[in-house]
Design a protein around this motif. Structure first.
Motif, PDB file in Angstrom:
ATOM      1  N   LYS A  17       0.843  -1.199   0.000  1.00 27.83           N
ATOM      2  CA  LYS A  17       0.000   0.000   0.000  1.00 27.83           C
ATOM      3  C   LYS A  17       0.881   1.254   0.000  1.00 27.83           C
ATOM      4  N   SER A  18       1.944   1.242   0.794  1.00 23.30           N
ATOM      5  CA  SER A  18       2.856   2.388   0.856  1.00 23.30           C
ATOM      6  C   SER A  18       3.594   2.574  -0.458  1.00 23.30           C
ATOM      7  N   LEU A  19       4.076   1.492  -1.047  1.00 23.90           N
ATOM      8  CA  LEU A  19       4.775   1.594  -2.332  1.00 23.90           C
ATOM      9  C   LEU A  19       3.865   2.194  -3.394  1.00 23.90           C
ATOM     10  N   LYS A  20       2.626   1.748  -3.428  1.00 21.63           N
ATOM     11  CA  LYS A  20       1.662   2.293  -4.397  1.00 21.63           C
ATOM     12  C   LYS A  20       1.433   3.785  -4.152  1.00 21.63           C
ATOM     13  N   PHE A  21       1.263   4.171  -2.889  1.00 19.18           N
ATOM     14  CA  PHE A  21       1.051   5.575  -2.554  1.00 19.18           C
ATOM     15  C   PHE A  21       2.221   6.440  -3.003  1.00 19.18           C
ATOM     16  N   TYR A  22       3.432   6.059  -2.656  1.00 13.52           N
ATOM     17  CA  TYR A  22       4.594   6.891  -2.978  1.00 13.52           C
ATOM     18  C   TYR A  22       4.830   7.009  -4.481  1.00 13.52           C
ATOM     19  N   GLU A  23       4.512   5.960  -5.215  1.00 13.91           N
ATOM     20  CA  GLU A  23       4.647   6.061  -6.668  1.00 13.91           C
ATOM     21  C   GLU A  23       3.560   6.967  -7.245  1.00 13.91           C
ATOM     22  N   GLU A  24       2.323   6.764  -6.811  1.00 14.10           N
ATOM     23  CA  GLU A  24       1.225   7.568  -7.352  1.00 14.10           C
ATOM     24  C   GLU A  24       1.307   9.033  -6.927  1.00 14.10           C
ATOM     25  N   ALA A  25       1.567   9.273  -5.658  1.00 12.16           N
ATOM     26  CA  ALA A  25       1.543  10.638  -5.126  1.00 12.16           C
ATOM     27  C   ALA A  25       2.780  11.446  -5.481  1.00 12.16           C
ATOM     28  N   LEU A  26       3.953  10.787  -5.517  1.00 21.35           N
ATOM     29  CA  LEU A  26       5.203  11.535  -5.669  1.00 21.35           C
ATOM     30  C   LEU A  26       6.110  11.023  -6.790  1.00 21.35           C
ATOM     31  N   GLY A  27       5.702   9.975  -7.468  1.00 28.74           N
ATOM     32  CA  GLY A  27       6.510   9.447  -8.569  1.00 28.74           C
ATOM     33  C   GLY A  27       7.766   8.728  -8.116  1.00 28.74           C
ATOM     34  N   LEU A  28       7.841   8.337  -6.843  1.00 29.66           N
ATOM     35  CA  LEU A  28       9.027   7.637  -6.343  1.00 29.66           C
ATOM     36  C   LEU A  28       9.006   6.184  -6.801  1.00 29.66           C
ATOM     37  N   TYR A  45      14.067   0.841  -0.745  1.00 26.47           N
ATOM     38  CA  TYR A  45      14.570   2.199  -0.925  1.00 26.47           C
ATOM     39  C   TYR A  45      13.935   2.797  -2.170  1.00 26.47           C
ATOM     40  N   LEU A  46      13.363   3.988  -2.011  1.00 24.39           N
ATOM     41  CA  LEU A  46      12.706   4.681  -3.118  1.00 24.39           C
ATOM     42  C   LEU A  46      13.521   5.897  -3.510  1.00 24.39           C
ATOM     43  N   GLY A  47      13.559   6.173  -4.807  1.00 22.25           N
ATOM     44  CA  GLY A  47      14.269   7.342  -5.305  1.00 22.25           C
ATOM     45  C   GLY A  47      13.400   8.142  -6.250  1.00 22.25           C
ATOM     46  N   ASP A  48      13.798   9.406  -6.455  1.00 27.08           N
ATOM     47  CA  ASP A  48      13.039  10.281  -7.358  1.00 27.08           C
ATOM     48  C   ASP A  48      13.601  10.287  -8.776  1.00 27.08           C
ATOM     49  N   GLY A  49      14.714   9.601  -9.004  1.00 26.93           N
ATOM     50  CA  GLY A  49      15.310   9.551 -10.339  1.00 26.93           C
ATOM     51  C   GLY A  49      16.080  10.812 -10.703  1.00 26.93           C
ATOM     52  N   ILE A  50      16.156  11.774  -9.781  1.00 35.44           N
ATOM     53  CA  ILE A  50      16.843  13.035 -10.048  1.00 35.44           C
ATOM     54  C   ILE A  50      17.990  13.227  -9.064  1.00 35.44           C
ATOM     55  N   THR A  51      17.676  13.160  -7.779  1.00 37.70           N
ATOM     56  CA  THR A  51      18.692  13.321  -6.743  1.00 37.70           C
ATOM     57  C   THR A  51      19.167  11.934  -6.308  1.00 37.70           C
ATOM     58  N   VAL A  81       8.070  20.708  -6.207  1.00 34.97           N
ATOM     59  CA  VAL A  81       7.310  20.299  -7.385  1.00 34.97           C
ATOM     60  C   VAL A  81       7.307  21.452  -8.376  1.00 34.97           C
ATOM     61  N   ASP A  82       7.433  21.122  -9.645  1.00 35.24           N
ATOM     62  CA  ASP A  82       7.506  22.162 -10.675  1.00 35.24           C
ATOM     63  C   ASP A  82       6.138  22.664 -11.118  1.00 35.24           C
ATOM     64  N   ASP A  83       5.067  21.941 -10.804  1.00 33.96           N
ATOM     65  CA  ASP A  83       3.710  22.369 -11.161  1.00 33.96           C
ATOM     66  C   ASP A  83       2.815  22.199  -9.932  1.00 33.96           C
ATOM     67  N   MET A  84       2.801  23.217  -9.109  1.00 28.33           N
ATOM     68  CA  MET A  84       2.078  23.169  -7.833  1.00 28.33           C
ATOM     69  C   MET A  84       0.581  22.959  -8.050  1.00 28.33           C
ATOM     70  N   GLU A  85       0.023  23.606  -9.040  1.00 29.47           N
ATOM     71  CA  GLU A  85      -1.416  23.491  -9.293  1.00 29.47           C
ATOM     72  C   GLU A  85      -1.796  22.054  -9.651  1.00 29.47           C
ATOM     73  N   ALA A  86      -1.032  21.436 -10.546  1.00 31.67           N
ATOM     74  CA  ALA A  86      -1.321  20.058 -10.953  1.00 31.67           C
ATOM     75  C   ALA A  86      -1.106  19.093  -9.785  1.00 31.67           C
ATOM     76  N   ALA A  87      -0.062  19.335  -8.997  1.00 28.07           N
ATOM     77  CA  ALA A  87       0.212  18.478  -7.846  1.00 28.07           C
ATOM     78  C   ALA A  87      -0.928  18.570  -6.836  1.00 28.07           C
ATOM     79  N   GLU A 118       5.663  17.424   2.949  1.00 31.20           N
ATOM     80  CA  GLU A 118       5.422  18.810   2.561  1.00 31.20           C
ATOM     81  C   GLU A 118       5.630  18.987   1.054  1.00 31.20           C
ATOM     82  N   ILE A 119       4.727  19.679   0.429  1.00 26.53           N
ATOM     83  CA  ILE A 119       4.828  19.965  -1.000  1.00 26.53           C
ATOM     84  C   ILE A 119       5.122  21.462  -1.143  1.00 26.53           C
ATOM     85  N   VAL A 120       6.247  21.752  -1.790  1.00 24.08           N
ATOM     86  CA  VAL A 120       6.769  23.118  -1.900  1.00 24.08           C
ATOM     87  C   VAL A 120       6.964  23.449  -3.382  1.00 24.08           C
TER      88      VAL A 120
END
Length: 123
Positions: A17-28, A45-51, A81-87, A118-120
């Motif tokens: 359930k957590s893995l699904k959430f983190y992928e759907e919500a944050l793309g991890l 271990y989850l990563g964002d593919g950037i950092t 996040v680069d698109d706050m409105e879409a997020a 937190e989403i910034v």
């Protein structure tokens, strides 16, 4: 001597359930996994593919409670996040927004175990 961030850990009750959430919500995405030979724990271990920063999710087989005591839940991870409105729209649809601070231009989402994220907006 130099130190670098490696990872941060959250213990979770339902790993899938957590893995699904983190992928759907944050793309991890899962970058590595360690499973105890005796089945007593799984670390994912989850990563964002950037950092290079990773979020470690720990599942413990013998955990007997149905949740973790998060105290006042004053700790959190923050994500740019680069698109706050879409997020915000996506998280609103997911029903995971738990706190908004329009004056600061941020909001928080909660994962299945109640950890706040937190989403910034990216600067």
């Amino acid at each position: 001597m130099n130190f670098q961030f490696a990872h941060y850990n959250y213990n979770v009750i339902d790993l899938e359930k957590s893995l699904k959430f983190y992928e759907e919500a944050l793309g991890l995405k899962e970058v590595k996994r360690k499973e105890a030979e005796d089945g007593s724990f799984i670390l994912v271990y989850l990563g964002d593919g950037i950092t290079g920063f990773e979020l470690e999710l720990t599942w413990l087989r013998d955990w007997e409670k149905d949740c973790y005591n998060l105290g006042d839940n004053e700790i959190h991870l923050a994500f740019y996040v680069d698109d706050m409105e879409a997020a915000h729209k996506k998280h609103e649809e997911m029903g995971c927004i738990c706190y908004e601070n329009p004056a600061m231009g941020i909001y928080f989402i909660a994962d299945p175990d109640g950890y706040w994220l937190e989403i910034v907006p990216a600067k």
